[in-house]
Scaffold this motif. Structure first.
Motif, mmCIF file in Angstrom:
data_model
loop_
_atom_site.group_PDB
_atom_site.id
_atom_site.type_symbol
_atom_site.label_atom_id
_atom_site.label_comp_id
_atom_site.label_asym_id
_atom_site.label_seq_id
_atom_site.Cartn_x
_atom_site.Cartn_y
_atom_site.Cartn_z
ATOM 1 N N MET A 1 1.075 -1.148 -0.054
ATOM 2 C CA MET A 1 0.386 -0.019 -0.009
ATOM 3 C C MET A 1 1.178 1.418 -0.012
ATOM 4 S SD MET A 1 -3.153 -1.090 2.772
ATOM 5 C CE MET A 1 -3.551 0.442 2.449
ATOM 6 N N SER A 2 0.455 2.427 -1.189
ATOM 7 C CA SER A 2 1.121 3.359 -0.613
ATOM 8 C C SER A 2 0.959 4.738 0.308
ATOM 9 C CB SER A 2 0.894 3.962 -2.159
ATOM 10 O OG SER A 2 0.011 4.671 -2.409
ATOM 11 N N THR A 3 1.537 4.810 0.852
ATOM 12 C CA THR A 3 1.900 5.678 2.104
ATOM 13 C C THR A 3 1.012 7.319 1.244
ATOM 14 O OG1 THR A 3 3.853 5.007 2.965
ATOM 15 C CG2 THR A 3 2.993 7.682 3.859
ATOM 16 N N PRO A 4 -0.390 7.632 2.440
ATOM 17 C CA PRO A 4 -0.668 8.399 2.524
ATOM 18 C C PRO A 4 0.059 9.813 2.210
ATOM 19 C CG PRO A 4 -2.077 7.565 3.414
ATOM 20 C CD PRO A 4 -0.661 6.522 3.282
ATOM 21 N N LEU A 5 -0.238 11.205 1.772
ATOM 22 C CA LEU A 5 0.040 12.132 1.165
ATOM 23 C C LEU A 5 -0.176 13.632 2.797
ATOM 24 C CD1 LEU A 5 -1.217 13.799 -2.626
ATOM 25 C CD2 LEU A 5 1.395 12.881 -1.537
ATOM 26 N N PRO A 6 0.455 13.651 3.226
ATOM 27 C CA PRO A 6 0.888 14.027 4.210
ATOM 28 C C PRO A 6 -0.499 15.369 4.016
ATOM 29 C CG PRO A 6 2.537 15.467 3.234
ATOM 30 C CD PRO A 6 2.380 14.142 2.523
ATOM 31 N N THR A 7 -1.137 16.624 5.048
ATOM 32 C CA THR A 7 -1.807 16.808 4.743
ATOM 33 C C THR A 7 -1.327 18.467 4.670
ATOM 34 O OG1 THR A 7 -2.430 17.550 6.752
ATOM 35 C CG2 THR A 7 -4.008 15.638 5.582
ATOM 36 N N THR A 8 -1.902 19.179 3.929
ATOM 37 C CA THR A 8 -1.612 20.699 3.982
ATOM 38 C C THR A 8 -2.531 21.943 4.523
ATOM 39 O OG1 THR A 8 0.288 20.631 2.817
ATOM 40 C CG2 THR A 8 -0.899 22.487 2.963
ATOM 41 N N LEU A 9 -2.015 22.590 5.951
ATOM 42 C CA LEU A 9 -3.138 23.474 6.452
ATOM 43 C C LEU A 9 -3.260 24.882 5.080
ATOM 44 C CD1 LEU A 9 -5.418 24.326 8.126
ATOM 45 C CD2 LEU A 9 -3.330 25.456 9.243
ATOM 46 N N ARG A 10 -4.584 25.269 4.744
ATOM 47 C CA ARG A 10 -4.203 26.308 4.085
ATOM 48 C C ARG A 10 -5.159 27.665 5.174
ATOM 49 N NH1 ARG A 10 -5.228 23.713 -2.233
ATOM 50 N NH2 ARG A 10 -3.270 22.514 -1.667
ATOM 51 N N ILE A 11 -4.853 28.706 4.547
ATOM 52 C CA ILE A 11 -6.117 29.277 5.457
ATOM 53 C C ILE A 11 -6.753 30.507 4.580
ATOM 54 C CG2 ILE A 11 -6.467 30.971 7.627
ATOM 55 C CD1 ILE A 11 -4.304 29.644 9.147
ATOM 56 N N LEU A 12 -8.742 30.220 4.558
ATOM 57 C CA LEU A 12 -8.513 31.146 2.998
ATOM 58 C C LEU A 12 -9.571 32.930 3.537
ATOM 59 C CD1 LEU A 12 -9.596 27.498 1.708
ATOM 60 C CD2 LEU A 12 -7.951 29.622 1.130
ATOM 61 N N PRO A 13 -9.814 33.380 3.043
ATOM 62 C CA PRO A 13 -9.948 34.820 3.342
ATOM 63 C C PRO A 13 -11.277 35.275 2.535
ATOM 64 C CG PRO A 13 -8.089 35.479 1.810
ATOM 65 C CD PRO A 13 -7.976 33.853 1.950
#
Length: 386
Positions: A1-13
């Protein structure tokens, strides 16, 4: 099984930074309707929840590549208006100590004291892990921006363990809500009361007929004849009555509700001689009705109770709803069969001294709220409740 991509936080206006289908894919059948993209967009686009009014959108989103995996509506606040969890004494204490309390970061739906998940998570994702990642990102953002703290308003009870693990202090509140215990008719509900209270409620229920007032609920296509001016008049007729009343919502918000959110709207009308004398705009979830905006143009005894409580309860029974949440406040609801239910908020103050003081206050407040529950329950007038 492939390792899931890490998550990225985006703060949106702006909520417009997320396409509506991506956001709404996180809103499942148990979520409150106010978390739908169209409602949040209406608050921004109508000029209601905007920087000029103290609401600076900073929506928290977690992405795995181009896939949105978690999101929470969030705002920087210049004041505490429109939150329904009152922290003005904390702000005053902070200012007296020479500390800046505003801006603060608030995870909530503006002007909406309805319990619901504050963090939406995509199907197939580990909910607690995504919640923890989002809160950790919020804390990093708050520190970088030198905010006074983070406040999560009206989360569900299921979200509390993750919040506590992230260092938040819990606060309890109380709302009075109607629960459908398998009623088939309004008489089934009235049968739960002691005879004296039951007779009182029946007198109040007869009042509109004796006053020549007809009540009905408009929903779906029937709302096509309702205009935004009518809804705005209903709303302002209440807020303008009181010295502390503030027009937090614009007329355009109600126009957008009719245009883009009609599937969730219900209007209770009270008419006398064909003229509208009172009304209440409510919102419908999948199994829950939420009372929001009431107003009247003529004063009649018990009209408020009928429009805002009895008629929606009768409709809720007929439609098989599980619960009716008429909103914050109003101890008069207790004696009309609306039971006390705990609500929650979570608070993390970044100044150590203020954090200690708030935690001490909340500990005593929680004990007082829990201690009051038996008495509040007894006031419903239900049989067998002492």
């Amino acid at each position: 099984m492939s390792t899931p991509l890490p998550t990225t936080l985006r703060i949106l206006p702006s909520i417009h930074e997320v396409p509506a289908p991506l956001w709404d894919a996180l809103v499942d059948d148990t979520a409150v309707p106010f978390l739908e993209w169209a409602f949040l967009a209406a608050l921004e686009d109508s000029g209601s929840a905007v920087p000029e009014r103290g609401w600076h959108p900073r929506h928290l989103t977690l992405w795995r590549g181009s896939r949105l995996v978690a999101a929470a509506p969030a705002y920087l606040k210049d004041d505490s208006q429109g939150e329904f969890v009152f922290d003005a004494p904390w702000a005053t204490a902070s200012e007296r100590a020479g500390l800046r309390y505003y801006p603060k970061l608030v995870l909530t739906v503006p002007f909406t004291p309805a319990t619901g998940r504050r963090v939406l998570v995509a199907p197939g994702e580990e909910r607690a892990a995504r919640e923890a990642e989002l809160y950790a990102g919020a804390l990093e953002f708050a520190r970088a921006e030198q905010l006074s703290g983070i406040h999560v308003l009206f989360p569900t009870e299921e979200e509390l363990p993750t919040l506590e693990a992230q260092g938040f202090a819990m606060r309890l509140g109380v709302q009075y809500q109607w629960r459908n215990d398998g009623y088939h008719t309004l008489e089934d509900f009235l049968a739960r009361f002691h005879s004296k209270r039951r007779n009182q409620l029946r007198r109040e229920l007869r009042a509109p007929g004796e006053q020549g007032i007809l009540l009905r609920t408009l929903r779906g296509d029937a709302l096509g004849d309702v205009d935004a001016d009518t809804l705005y008049r209903i709303y302002t007729s209440t807020v303008d009555k009181y010295p502390w009343g503030t027009r937090l919502l614009t007329r355009d918000f109600f126009a957008r509700m009719l245009a883009t959110f009609r599937h969730r709207c219900e209007l209770v009308e009270a008419r006398r001689g064909g003229e509208l004398v009172a009304g209440a705009l409510n919102f419908r979830g999948n199994q829950v009705l939420y009372g929001r905006y009431w107003g009247c143009f003529e004063e009649h005894p018990f009209l408020h109770f009928n429009v805002c409580l009895y008629h929606p309860v009768e409709e809720g029974i007929a439609q098989g709803l599980t619960r009716f949440e008429p909103g914050a406040g109003g101890e008069h609801k207790l004696t009309r069969g609306f039971e006390p239910r705990l609500t929650y908020s979570a608070h993390l103050l970044l100044h150590p001294g203020l954090e200690r003081a708030v935690r001490g206050f909340l500990e005593h407040e929680r004990a007082a709220v829990r201690g009051g529950l038996p008495q509040w329950r007894a006031e419903t007038g239900f049989k067998g409740v002492a």
